[in-house]
Design a protein around this motif. Structure first.
Motif, PDB file in Angstrom:
ATOM      1  N   LYS A  95     -17.211  -7.617   1.840  1.00 40.97           N
ATOM      2  CA  LYS A  95     -17.186  -8.978   1.517  1.00 40.97           C
ATOM      3  C   LYS A  95     -15.869  -9.228   0.867  1.00 40.97           C
ATOM      4  O   LYS A  95     -15.386 -10.472   0.752  1.00 40.97           O
ATOM      5  N   LYS A  96     -15.412  -8.337   0.410  1.00 36.69           N
ATOM      6  CA  LYS A  96     -13.794  -8.620  -0.424  1.00 36.69           C
ATOM      7  C   LYS A  96     -12.981  -7.477   0.002  1.00 36.69           C
ATOM      8  O   LYS A  96     -13.397  -6.302   0.458  1.00 36.69           O
ATOM      9  N   ILE A  97     -11.775  -8.148   0.261  1.00 36.71           N
ATOM     10  CA  ILE A  97     -10.578  -7.179   0.481  1.00 36.71           C
ATOM     11  C   ILE A  97      -9.541  -7.295  -0.457  1.00 36.71           C
ATOM     12  O   ILE A  97      -9.616  -8.303  -1.185  1.00 36.71           O
ATOM     13  N   LYS A  98      -8.538  -6.085  -0.570  1.00 41.17           N
ATOM     14  CA  LYS A  98      -7.456  -6.301  -1.359  1.00 41.17           C
ATOM     15  C   LYS A  98      -6.513  -7.345  -0.987  1.00 41.17           C
ATOM     16  O   LYS A  98      -6.184  -7.661   0.286  1.00 41.17           O
ATOM     17  N   ASP A  99      -6.070  -8.212  -1.855  1.00 40.86           N
ATOM     18  CA  ASP A  99      -5.022  -9.281  -1.479  1.00 40.86           C
ATOM     19  C   ASP A  99      -3.896  -8.816  -0.836  1.00 40.86           C
ATOM     20  O   ASP A  99      -3.153  -8.124  -1.531  1.00 40.86           O
ATOM     21  N   PRO A 100      -3.461  -9.150   0.583  1.00 42.34           N
ATOM     22  CA  PRO A 100      -2.534  -8.362   1.033  1.00 42.34           C
ATOM     23  C   PRO A 100      -0.919  -9.195   0.336  1.00 42.34           C
ATOM     24  O   PRO A 100      -0.053  -8.741   0.695  1.00 42.34           O
ATOM     25  N   GLU A 101      -1.275 -10.083  -0.223  1.00 41.99           N
ATOM     26  CA  GLU A 101      -0.021 -10.907  -1.087  1.00 41.99           C
ATOM     27  C   GLU A 101       0.470 -10.427  -2.217  1.00 41.99           C
ATOM     28  O   GLU A 101       1.234 -10.607  -2.739  1.00 41.99           O
ATOM     29  N   GLN A 102      -0.385  -9.414  -2.837  1.00 40.34           N
ATOM     30  CA  GLN A 102      -0.290  -8.953  -4.084  1.00 40.34           C
ATOM     31  C   GLN A 102       0.138  -7.594  -3.758  1.00 40.34           C
ATOM     32  O   GLN A 102      -0.065  -6.689  -3.046  1.00 40.34           O
ATOM     33  N   SER A 103       1.106  -7.077  -4.879  1.00 35.68           N
ATOM     34  CA  SER A 103       1.282  -5.694  -4.962  1.00 35.68           C
ATOM     35  C   SER A 103       1.735  -5.653  -6.428  1.00 35.68           C
ATOM     36  O   SER A 103       1.804  -6.323  -7.180  1.00 35.68           O
ATOM     37  N   LYS A 104       1.720  -4.190  -6.670  1.00 34.59           N
ATOM     38  CA  LYS A 104       2.032  -3.680  -8.077  1.00 34.59           C
ATOM     39  C   LYS A 104       3.382  -4.232  -8.556  1.00 34.59           C
ATOM     40  O   LYS A 104       4.318  -3.937  -7.926  1.00 34.59           O
ATOM     41  N   PRO A 105       3.300  -4.966  -9.789  1.00 34.89           N
ATOM     42  CA  PRO A 105       4.848  -5.056 -10.174  1.00 34.89           C
ATOM     43  C   PRO A 105       5.665  -4.159 -10.713  1.00 34.89           C
ATOM     44  O   PRO A 105       5.209  -3.136 -11.154  1.00 34.89           O
ATOM     45  N   ALA A 106       6.953  -4.338 -10.392  1.00 35.42           N
ATOM     46  CA  ALA A 106       7.789  -3.141 -10.529  1.00 35.42           C
ATOM     47  C   ALA A 106       7.955  -2.664 -11.875  1.00 35.42           C
ATOM     48  O   ALA A 106       8.183  -1.572 -12.248  1.00 35.42           O
ATOM     49  N   ASP A 107       7.955  -3.587 -12.855  1.00 31.46           N
ATOM     50  CA  ASP A 107       7.807  -3.253 -14.178  1.00 31.46           C
ATOM     51  C   ASP A 107       6.603  -3.031 -14.917  1.00 31.46           C
ATOM     52  O   ASP A 107       6.246  -2.826 -16.036  1.00 31.46           O
ATOM     53  N   GLY A 148      -2.553  -0.289 -18.950  1.00 30.06           N
ATOM     54  CA  GLY A 148      -3.657   0.310 -18.061  1.00 30.06           C
ATOM     55  C   GLY A 148      -3.409   0.299 -16.634  1.00 30.06           C
ATOM     56  O   GLY A 148      -2.214   0.054 -16.065  1.00 30.06           O
ATOM     57  N   PRO A 149      -4.188   1.033 -15.946  1.00 26.86           N
ATOM     58  CA  PRO A 149      -4.131   1.218 -14.329  1.00 26.86           C
ATOM     59  C   PRO A 149      -4.228  -0.272 -13.917  1.00 26.86           C
ATOM     60  O   PRO A 149      -4.824  -1.056 -14.177  1.00 26.86           O
ATOM     61  N   TRP A 150      -3.385  -0.385 -12.821  1.00 25.02           N
ATOM     62  CA  TRP A 150      -3.001  -1.565 -12.226  1.00 25.02           C
ATOM     63  C   TRP A 150      -4.303  -1.773 -11.103  1.00 25.02           C
ATOM     64  O   TRP A 150      -4.457  -0.823 -10.414  1.00 25.02           O
ATOM     65  N   VAL A 151      -5.100  -2.799 -11.001  1.00 22.48           N
ATOM     66  CA  VAL A 151      -6.035  -3.179 -10.206  1.00 22.48           C
ATOM     67  C   VAL A 151      -5.637  -4.044  -9.320  1.00 22.48           C
ATOM     68  O   VAL A 151      -5.170  -5.019  -9.542  1.00 22.48           O
ATOM     69  N   HIS A 152      -5.739  -3.708  -7.950  1.00 25.56           N
ATOM     70  CA  HIS A 152      -5.300  -4.596  -6.946  1.00 25.56           C
ATOM     71  C   HIS A 152      -6.312  -5.882  -6.894  1.00 25.56           C
ATOM     72  O   HIS A 152      -7.431  -5.518  -6.812  1.00 25.56           O
ATOM     73  N   PRO A 153      -5.847  -7.015  -6.865  1.00 21.38           N
ATOM     74  CA  PRO A 153      -6.749  -8.173  -7.010  1.00 21.38           C
ATOM     75  C   PRO A 153      -7.240  -8.250  -5.353  1.00 21.38           C
ATOM     76  O   PRO A 153      -6.710  -8.004  -4.508  1.00 21.38           O
ATOM     77  N   GLU A 154      -8.711  -8.796  -5.397  1.00 20.05           N
ATOM     78  CA  GLU A 154      -9.387  -8.721  -4.239  1.00 20.05           C
ATOM     79  C   GLU A 154      -9.283 -10.441  -3.866  1.00 20.05           C
ATOM     80  O   GLU A 154      -9.675 -11.007  -4.847  1.00 20.05           O
ATOM     81  N   ILE A 155      -9.732 -10.552  -2.648  1.00 21.84           N
ATOM     82  CA  ILE A 155     -10.020 -11.685  -2.259  1.00 21.84           C
ATOM     83  C   ILE A 155     -11.289 -11.895  -1.213  1.00 21.84           C
ATOM     84  O   ILE A 155     -11.449 -10.767  -0.726  1.00 21.84           O
ATOM     85  N   ASP A 156     -11.790 -13.165  -1.052  1.00 19.61           N
ATOM     86  CA  ASP A 156     -12.766 -13.041   0.082  1.00 19.61           C
ATOM     87  C   ASP A 156     -12.177 -12.638   1.395  1.00 19.61           C
ATOM     88  O   ASP A 156     -11.233 -13.208   2.011  1.00 19.61           O
TER      89      ASP A 156
END
Length: 363
Positions: free
Chosen positions: A164-176, A246-254
């Motif tokens: 139902k949910k997938i990792k947002d392909p537009e988001q990535s872990k910030p370099a900083d 904290g650990p970076w959590v990849h945001p999810e979208i529908d």
């Protein structure tokens, strides 16, 4: 095209009724293919689907399949093989000790979906009854010898539906992004004299050997030993990182490709044939008592009339054959030992005769 193995009609080496025969793989290291039309088209919409048959690995299968396939129509039976579309595949698969499972694979929207469960299988040389039940409420049950070995939801145990949910392909872990929970203490300093402590020191208990000659052997030096005061390379102690995020959590979208199917159980639409398409290193597996039905009661009655009615007599005959085999092997072992003892005794007698002849010659 691979060389295909021949099927043999037989009850096997141990049985309840010699005239009650199945089909057996007859040649080692061969592919096997055989199929037959169902008595009538089978559509399991709104109904149970039961696949049931017996498997007997007389050869004590070392590597090969023994699974059955339920197929739609329209395929060339002479060309039936691994590339032929099927609706469902169920049954044992064995190869060494690493692969010993019962497959349950659904063909769904162009993919073959393997179960996420590890369904066990039988590996002995007796007949076993395999039953797979698919219910219209999208649940299932796998049985061996009329006992449930796995059951549950088709949705949970196969990947029919996309997430139902997938990792947002537009988001990535910030370099900083700071994900180091600890850092070296920036206020810490290396103690004075830390680097002056050597890793090894001369052994204070060593003594110069009495026969050591400085002129011939050179100046004597005691051997080195680990320095008990040596502390290794200095490292600053670790402290909590004040900037830790904290650990970076990849945001999810529908998931835009998500869909729901309330009838994943409906695999026969319709099914028109049943068949075996497999490979075996060592041949000898016998298949029998195949039934495809929507009635669990009918499947259970058929099992009682066939497998259940025969299994005790078959095991009794198998046990008798095995006992006779063990007795013959034990007799052969004793015979070999007796022959070896006799040969040794004869050799000793010959050596004794040779010794007596040598004594007579000296006299």
């Amino acid at each position: 095209k691979h060389e295909m193995g021949e099927w043999v009609r037989t009850a096997g080496k141990w049985y309840s009724n010699e005239d009650d025969t199945g089909i057996q793989t007859g040649q080692d290291a061969r592919f096997y293919s055989i199929s037959a039309d169902l008595d009538k088209d089978f559509d399991n919409e709104g109904k149970d689907l039961i696949i049931q048959y017996t498997v007997k690995h007389e050869q004590k299968l070392d590597c090969g399949g023994a699974y059955i396939k339920l197929l739609p129509g329209g395929f060339d039976k002479k060309e039936f093989g691994g590339d032929t579309d099927y609706s469902i595949m169920f049954g044992p698969d064995i190869c060494g000790t690493g692969t010993r499972r019962t497959h349950a694979i659904f063909a769904y929207k162009g993919k073959n979906l393997l179960t996420k469960k590890e369904i066990r299988t039988e590996t002995d040389q007796l007949s076993h009854l395999y039953t797979f039940i698919v219910h219209p409420d999208n649940t299932y049950e796998a049985q061996i010898d009329q006992k449930t070995v796995e059951s549950g939801s088709l949705y949970d145990d196969w990947d029919f539906l996309p997430p139902k949910k997938i990792k947002d392909p537009e988001q990535s872990k910030p370099a900083d992004w700071v994900d180091d929970a600890k850092i070296p203490d920036p206020e810490a300093a290396k103690p004075d004299g830390w680097d002056d402590i050597p890793e090894q020191i001369p052994d204070p208990e060593a003594e110069k050997p009495e026969d050591w000659d400085d002129e011939d052997d050179g100046e004597w030096e005691p051997p080195l030993i680990d320095n008990p005061e040596y502390q290794g390379e200095w490292e600053a102690p670790m402290i909590d990182n004040p900037d830790y995020q904290g650990p970076w959590v990849h945001p999810e979208i529908d998931n835009p490709d998500y869909f729901y199917d309330d009838a994943v159980y409906h695999v026969c639409n319709p099914c028109q044939a049943v068949g075996f398409e497999l490979w075996q290193v060592k041949s000898g597996t016998i298949f029998d008592d195949i039934i495809i039905t929507d009635s669990l009661e009918e499947a259970e009655e058929f099992a009682e009339e066939t497998w259940a009615a025969r299994k005790d007599d078959e095991k009794a005959m198998f046990d008798k054959i095995e006992e006779e085999k063990r007795a013959a092997e034990e007799e052969a072992r004793k015979q070999r030992e007796a022959e070896a003892a006799a040969a040794a005794e004869e050799e000793e007698d010959e050596d004794a005769d040779d010794f007596d002849e040598d004594d007579d010659a000296e006299l």
